[in-house]
Design an enzyme around this catalytic site. Structure first.
Site, PDB file in Angstrom:
ATOM      1  N   GLY A 274       0.794  -1.236   0.000  1.00 29.93           N
ATOM      2  CA  GLY A 274       0.000   0.000   0.000  1.00 29.93           C
ATOM      3  C   GLY A 274       0.821   1.278   0.000  1.00 29.93           C
TER       4      GLY A 274
ATOM      5  CG  MET B  80      -0.439  -8.007  -7.085  1.00 27.03           C
ATOM      6  SD  MET B  80       0.366  -7.333  -8.556  1.00 27.03           S
ATOM      7  CE  MET B  80       1.825  -6.596  -7.861  1.00 27.03           C
ATOM      8  NE  ARG B  81      -7.120 -12.508  -7.885  1.00 23.71           N
ATOM      9  CZ  ARG B  81      -6.625 -13.754  -7.953  1.00 23.71           C
ATOM     10  NH1 ARG B  81      -5.447 -14.032  -7.464  1.00 23.71           N
ATOM     11  NH2 ARG B  81      -7.321 -14.715  -8.550  1.00 23.71           N
TER      12      ARG B  81
ATOM     13  CG  ASN C 292      -2.599  -1.113 -13.196  1.00 22.70           C
ATOM     14  OD1 ASN C 292      -2.604  -1.323 -11.979  1.00 22.70           O
ATOM     15  ND2 ASN C 292      -1.869  -1.825 -14.029  1.00 22.70           N
TER      16      ASN C 292
ATOM     17  CG  HIS D  35       3.194  -2.560 -15.200  1.00 29.15           C
ATOM     18  ND1 HIS D  35       2.845  -3.784 -14.672  1.00 29.15           N
ATOM     19  CD2 HIS D  35       4.260  -2.782 -16.004  1.00 29.15           C
ATOM     20  CE1 HIS D  35       3.670  -4.710 -15.137  1.00 29.15           C
ATOM     21  NE2 HIS D  35       4.536  -4.128 -15.950  1.00 29.15           N
TER      22      HIS D  35
HETATM   23  C1  GAR Z   1       3.853  -1.328  -7.225  1.00 29.71           C
HETATM   24  O1  GAR Z   1       5.223  -1.282  -7.459  1.00 29.71           O
HETATM   25  C2  GAR Z   1       3.089  -1.474  -8.520  1.00 29.71           C
HETATM   26  O2  GAR Z   1       3.724  -0.881  -9.606  1.00 29.71           O
HETATM   27  C3  GAR Z   1       3.019  -2.966  -8.664  1.00 29.71           C
HETATM   28  O3  GAR Z   1       2.820  -3.439  -7.369  1.00 29.71           O
HETATM   29  C4  GAR Z   1       3.487  -2.584  -6.457  1.00 29.71           C
HETATM   30  C5  GAR Z   1       2.562  -2.307  -5.287  1.00 29.71           C
HETATM   31  O4  GAR Z   1       3.249  -1.644  -4.276  1.00 29.71           O
HETATM   32  N1  GAR Z   1       1.977  -3.344  -9.550  1.00 29.71           N
HETATM   33  C6  GAR Z   1       2.079  -4.325 -10.448  1.00 29.71           C
HETATM   34  O5  GAR Z   1       3.055  -5.001 -10.555  1.00 29.71           O
HETATM   35  C7  GAR Z   1       0.847  -4.505 -11.325  1.00 29.71           C
HETATM   36  N2  GAR Z   1       1.168  -5.292 -12.465  1.00 29.71           N
HETATM   37  P1  GAR Z   1       2.476  -0.947  -3.073  1.00 29.71           P
HETATM   38  O6  GAR Z   1       1.500  -1.985  -2.520  1.00 29.71           O
HETATM   39  O7  GAR Z   1       3.547  -0.641  -2.083  1.00 29.71           O
HETATM   40  O8  GAR Z   1       1.784   0.260  -3.607  1.00 29.71           O
END
Ligand code: GAR
Length: 214
Positions: A28, A106-107, A123, A125
């Protein structure tokens, strides 16, 4: 009009600012960056709801710290992706959410959710899309040996990690980097560009005369 002002069309019936619904699965940190940007006036919005799907996700504690309602919707309790998305929509609508912010969700999302919030799901990424889609983006860029990677904010579309790109930041990869160091460097940029991208997207929609619910 500055970038953070909003037109009446974007205002929810009972609120003076757009209402965000954040979907998160993990730590988060992006949620926190958005909440801080709202607190310090860089983003004119309100986080109406956080939905998380992992019972132990640290995002729940962050939600508590910012006094934001958080609901666990555990994907394991649903028979299909569509059923999961229908429950998510129910909660987002109940909380009068205008814009959906996927922050480490992540879904894989279905057409059901996309149709409920057309062009209103963002979103983030951790790569310079369209390179390195999927859940191992940072490791893939690292292993490939690219010298510059980054992060991307984009509109959600049915195809994973596709959809119109709204904002990107480049991040260098140095020879001495570890995966952990690189991940942290990318996240620094994510925390900068995500609140900015949300503010800019709200402004763009206002300029086009698009309301929050259209
Ligand atoms: C982030 O780095 C985001 O870019 C990635 O998950 C992380 C969540 O971090 N998202 C993906 O990989 C989506 N394909 P957080 O929970 O600390 O915000």
């Amino acid at each position: 009009m500055n970038s953070l002002e909003i037109l009446p069309e974007l205002i929810s019936a009972d609120q003076s600012v757009p209402r965000l619904g954040v979907l998160a699965s993990g730590s988060g940190s992006n949620l926190e960056a958005i909440a801080r940007a709202i607190e310090n006036g860089q983003l004119s919005a309100k986080i109406a709801l956080i939905i998380y799907n992992e019972p132990e996700a640290a995002v729940r504690q962050r939600a508590e710290r910012f006094d934001i309602p958080a609901i666990l919707i555990n994907h394991r309790d649903y028979k299909s992706r569509q059923a999961l998305d229908r429950e998510i929509i129910k909660q987002l609508k109940a909380h009068k959410v205008d814009l959906v912010i996927m922050a480490g969700w992540m879904r894989i999302v279905t057409q059901v959710l996309i149709e409920a919030f057309p062009e209103r799901i963002l979103n983030i990424h951790p790569s310079l899309l369209p390179s390195f889609k999927g859940i191992h983006a940072i490791a893939q860029a690292f292993d490939y040996g690219v010298k510059i990677t980054g992060c991307t904010v984009h509109l959600l579309s049915l195809e994973v990690d596709s959809g119109k790109i709204l904002k990107q930041a480049a991040v260098p990869i140095f020879p001495e980097d570890t995966l952990e160091v690189l991940q942290k460097r990318i996240q620094v940029q994510e925390h900068l560009i995500y609140p900015q991208a949300i503010a800019e997207y709200l402004k763009e929609r206002s300029a086009k005369g698009l309301g929050a619910q259209t």
